[in-house]
Design a protein around this motif. Structure first.
Motif, PDB file in Angstrom:
ATOM      1  N   ASP A   1      19.181  51.713  25.950  1.00  0.00           N
ATOM      2  CA  ASP A   1      20.045  50.573  26.238  1.00  0.00           C
ATOM      3  C   ASP A   1      19.537  49.359  25.485  1.00  0.00           C
ATOM      4  OD1 ASP A   1      21.751  51.955  28.003  1.00  0.00           O
ATOM      5  OD2 ASP A   1      20.433  51.559  29.709  1.00  0.00           O
TER       6      ASP A   1
ATOM      7  N   ARG B   1      18.627  45.799  25.338  1.00  0.00           N
ATOM      8  CA  ARG B   1      18.238  44.762  26.303  1.00  0.00           C
ATOM      9  C   ARG B   1      17.278  43.808  25.604  1.00  0.00           C
ATOM     10  NH1 ARG B   1      15.452  48.946  27.825  1.00  0.00           N
ATOM     11  NH2 ARG B   1      13.681  47.845  28.647  1.00  0.00           N
TER      12      ARG B   1
ATOM     13  N   GLU C   1      25.724  48.105  22.663  1.00  0.00           N
ATOM     14  CA  GLU C   1      25.442  48.325  24.081  1.00  0.00           C
ATOM     15  C   GLU C   1      24.288  49.310  24.244  1.00  0.00           C
ATOM     16  OE1 GLU C   1      29.272  49.858  24.949  1.00  0.00           O
ATOM     17  OE2 GLU C   1      30.229  47.894  24.802  1.00  0.00           O
TER      18      GLU C   1
ATOM     19  N   GLU D   1      28.990  50.279  20.351  1.00  0.00           N
ATOM     20  CA  GLU D   1      29.611  49.173  21.078  1.00  0.00           C
ATOM     21  C   GLU D   1      31.104  49.440  21.172  1.00  0.00           C
ATOM     22  OE1 GLU D   1      29.229  44.488  21.757  1.00  0.00           O
ATOM     23  OE2 GLU D   1      28.356  45.317  19.950  1.00  0.00           O
TER      24      GLU D   1
END
Length: 149
Positions: free
Chosen positions: A43, A45, A98, A124
């Protein structure tokens, strides 16, 4: 086609991946295990980013190495361990989206040395952008205490 995997290879790969503390720290997940192929997801982040907001090259290299190494491991004997011997990563585009998916594949599975590749894609909205490519060499380790699985 690479050699056939030994029975139980998927369970061995998943168990070994679960012991990788760096993958746990990064939040990487093992999402697909097939003979000679492994996919790892990460992920996107802030914790895996660099100063410009993209996924850090070190995080990319780590998931590519794991995807490729575990792809090689799927075709190794049940009592073996896998170690990276060398690899090269080409960064093709800023890694963002994402999620990043790293898809590792075996090019040639030898008795001792396997040649592997992996590609990373930023995803994404269902659209993939190729962000990195990896080539490497993995070694089959047998008979060495502490280096199995």
């Amino acid at each position: 086609m690479p050699r056939a995997p030994e029975p139980g290879f998927e369970d061995r790969v998943r168990e070994s991946f679960a012991r990788q503390r760096l993958m746990e720290t990064l939040g990487a997940r093992l999402v697909r295990v097939e003979a000679g192929e492994v996919d790892v997801e990460l992920d996107v982040r802030d914790e895996v980013g660099q100063q410009h907001g993209f996924v850090h090259a070190g995080a990319l290299a780590s998931i590519l190495d794991s995807a490729a190494g575990f792809a090689a491991y799927t075709l190794m004997p049940a009592d073996a361990g896998v170690l990276s011997v060398e690899f090269k990563v080409n960064l093709l585009a800023p890694a963002r989206g994402e999620v990043i998916v790293a898809r590792g594949r075996v090019v040639r599975a030898g008795r001792t040395i396997s040649v592997v590749t992996a590609d990373a894609f930023g995803v994404e909205g269902g659209r993939e952008t190729h962000v990195a490519t990896f080539t490497g060499t993995m070694m089959t380790i047998q008979g060495r205490p502490g280096v199995a699985g």
